[in-house]
Design a protein around this motif. Structure first.
Motif, PDB file in Angstrom:
ATOM      1  N   ILE A 194       0.769  -1.367  -0.127  1.00 42.51           N
ATOM      2  CA  ILE A 194      -0.629  -0.042  -0.093  1.00 42.51           C
ATOM      3  C   ILE A 194       0.529   1.172  -0.009  1.00 42.51           C
ATOM      4  O   ILE A 194       0.918   2.218  -0.688  1.00 42.51           O
ATOM      5  CB  ILE A 194      -0.771   0.211   1.059  1.00 42.51           C
ATOM      6  N   VAL A 195       1.950   1.346   0.941  1.00 39.17           N
ATOM      7  CA  VAL A 195       2.789   2.629   0.961  1.00 39.17           C
ATOM      8  C   VAL A 195       3.763   2.832  -0.649  1.00 39.17           C
ATOM      9  O   VAL A 195       3.650   3.784  -0.438  1.00 39.17           O
ATOM     10  CB  VAL A 195       3.712   2.642   2.646  1.00 39.17           C
ATOM     11  N   SER A 196       4.009   1.686  -1.051  1.00 35.53           N
ATOM     12  CA  SER A 196       5.129   1.891  -1.579  1.00 35.53           C
ATOM     13  C   SER A 196       4.164   1.886  -3.237  1.00 35.53           C
ATOM     14  O   SER A 196       4.497   2.634  -4.500  1.00 35.53           O
ATOM     15  CB  SER A 196       5.384   0.157  -2.517  1.00 35.53           C
ATOM     16  N   SER A 197       2.714   2.165  -3.006  1.00 31.59           N
ATOM     17  CA  SER A 197       2.107   2.622  -4.250  1.00 31.59           C
ATOM     18  C   SER A 197       1.555   4.229  -4.298  1.00 31.59           C
ATOM     19  O   SER A 197       0.878   4.163  -4.915  1.00 31.59           O
ATOM     20  CB  SER A 197       0.655   2.093  -4.319  1.00 31.59           C
ATOM     21  N   GLY A 198       2.039   4.859  -3.676  1.00 32.00           N
ATOM     22  CA  GLY A 198       1.900   5.783  -2.664  1.00 32.00           C
ATOM     23  C   GLY A 198       0.713   6.983  -1.914  1.00 32.00           C
ATOM     24  O   GLY A 198       0.529   7.541  -1.629  1.00 32.00           O
ATOM     25  N   TYR A 199       0.221   5.985  -1.078  1.00 30.37           N
ATOM     26  CA  TYR A 199      -0.393   6.282  -0.097  1.00 30.37           C
ATOM     27  C   TYR A 199       0.562   7.007   1.065  1.00 30.37           C
ATOM     28  O   TYR A 199       1.740   5.737   1.679  1.00 30.37           O
ATOM     29  CB  TYR A 199      -1.028   4.580   0.118  1.00 30.37           C
ATOM     30  N   SER A 200       0.696   8.069   2.139  1.00 31.84           N
ATOM     31  CA  SER A 200       0.626   8.459   2.916  1.00 31.84           C
ATOM     32  C   SER A 200       0.150   8.172   3.781  1.00 31.84           C
ATOM     33  O   SER A 200      -0.830   9.000   3.821  1.00 31.84           O
ATOM     34  CB  SER A 200       1.295   9.823   2.373  1.00 31.84           C
ATOM     35  N   GLY A 201       1.133   8.839   5.105  1.00 29.08           N
ATOM     36  CA  GLY A 201       0.734   9.260   6.446  1.00 29.08           C
ATOM     37  C   GLY A 201       1.273   9.525   7.319  1.00 29.08           C
ATOM     38  O   GLY A 201       2.044   9.900   7.424  1.00 29.08           O
TER      39      GLY A 201
END
Length: 313
Positions: A194-201
């Motif tokens: 998920i994070v490597s797909s561009g989602y940030s948090g």
């Protein structure tokens, strides 16, 4: 099912009659009340449903559901079923034997509703035996942002992404699901994807979840060299490598890291499978073969030097 469920809590359960009631009671004490909790039974044989029957009757925000056969038995199948049923704007996964801080949902919703981010990570502490309910109710904490550049730290567990220590916006799961063939590290694989797909948090420095340590846990089984958990870990690694390769995020240090791990999993031929995914040129493949061959000796020498230095000092 509640019509005011801003948060969907998904909880897979299997023969946890001796722990689950305490977990559900900690969820009931949340300062944020707009939630639903989907308890997905994975075909357990104990009296879990009877133990929590009174809670299910009194609080309709809880639902007890059986995992349908179209989902593979296991944690991943249960969680995917929960994702397909979820009504909340936000998604969070809780285990059936842990304790939730009363401000867990409140703090995460505050962060996600006021910032342009897709997930909120927090601290997960561990406990043994009886739990000490002396919670810290302070709302003062530090934080930092996480994005694609932090994936390598995630994969190395330098930035841990525990399954029960993140609240997600539901959009993160529109195209992402748990790999149901995995019986260990399914969260590590999915969350890095998920994070490597561009989602940030954001990550907040507040302890909001408390994991119960006991020998029946999957992590405990892995460290006791359970073959099912070990094989699942190798399968998760291969999925991670394939995903990173497709996104052109496989750095030299990550290749080195995973090839080094392959030494510990020779029974699953992990090194050869790793090279097959990487599809390296002949020269580079030879270079990694040399690295793979001599690394055990280098590690042994390093340990000997460490012991010698300790004796001298």
């Amino acid at each position: 099912m509640s019509n005011n469920s801003k948060v969907t809590i998904i909880m897979a359960t299997y023969n946890r009659a001796h722990f689950i009631e305490e977990t559900l009671l900690s969820i009931q004490k949340q300062t944020f009340s707009e939630w639903e909790c989907l308890i997905i039974d994975d075909g357990g044989s104990d009296n879990t449903k009877e133990v929590i029957a009174e809670i299910l009757i009194e609080d309709k925000r809880f639902q007890f559901l059986k995992r349908p056969d179209i989902y593979v038995k296991g944690l991943s199948g249960c969680r995917n079923y929960g994702l397909d049923l979820a009504k909340g704007e936000y998604i969070i996964f809780f285990d059936d034997d842990d304790i939730v801080h009363p401000q867990n949902l409140e703090c995460c919703v505050d962060e996600l509703s006021t910032k342009d981010i897709s997930f909120c990570r927090y601290i997960r502490d561990a406990f043994f035996g009886d739990f000490d309910y002396a919670f810290d109710y302070s709302k003062t904490y530090t934080s930092f942002y996480i994005d694609k550049k932090d994936v390598e730290k995630m994969l190395r567990n330098e930035l841990q992404f525990n399954s029960c220590a993140i609240m997600w916006k539901s959009g993160c799961f529109e195209r992402n699901r748990f790999a149901e063939n995995l019986m260990y590290c399914e969260d590590w694989e999915l969350y890095s994807r998920i994070v490597s797909s561009g989602y940030s948090g954001i990550s907040i420095a507040k302890s909001l979840f408390f994991g119960r340590k006991h020998p029946e846990s999957m992590t405990g089984e892995f460290y006791r060299n359970d073959p099912v958990r070990r094989e699942s870990f190798t399968e998760a690694i291969l999925l991670v490598l394939q995903s990173l390769k497709e996104k052109k995020l496989l750095t030299y240090s990550l290749k080195r890291y995973f090839i080094a791990i392959a030494i510990e999993f020779k029974e699953y031929n992990l090194y050869k499978k790793t090279l097959n995914i990487l599809e390296l040129p002949t020269f580079e493949k030879m270079k990694w073969q040399i690295f793979y061959t001599i690394l055990p000796l280098r590690l042994k020498v390093y340990q000997m030097k460490k012991v010698l230095k300790k004796k001298i000092n």
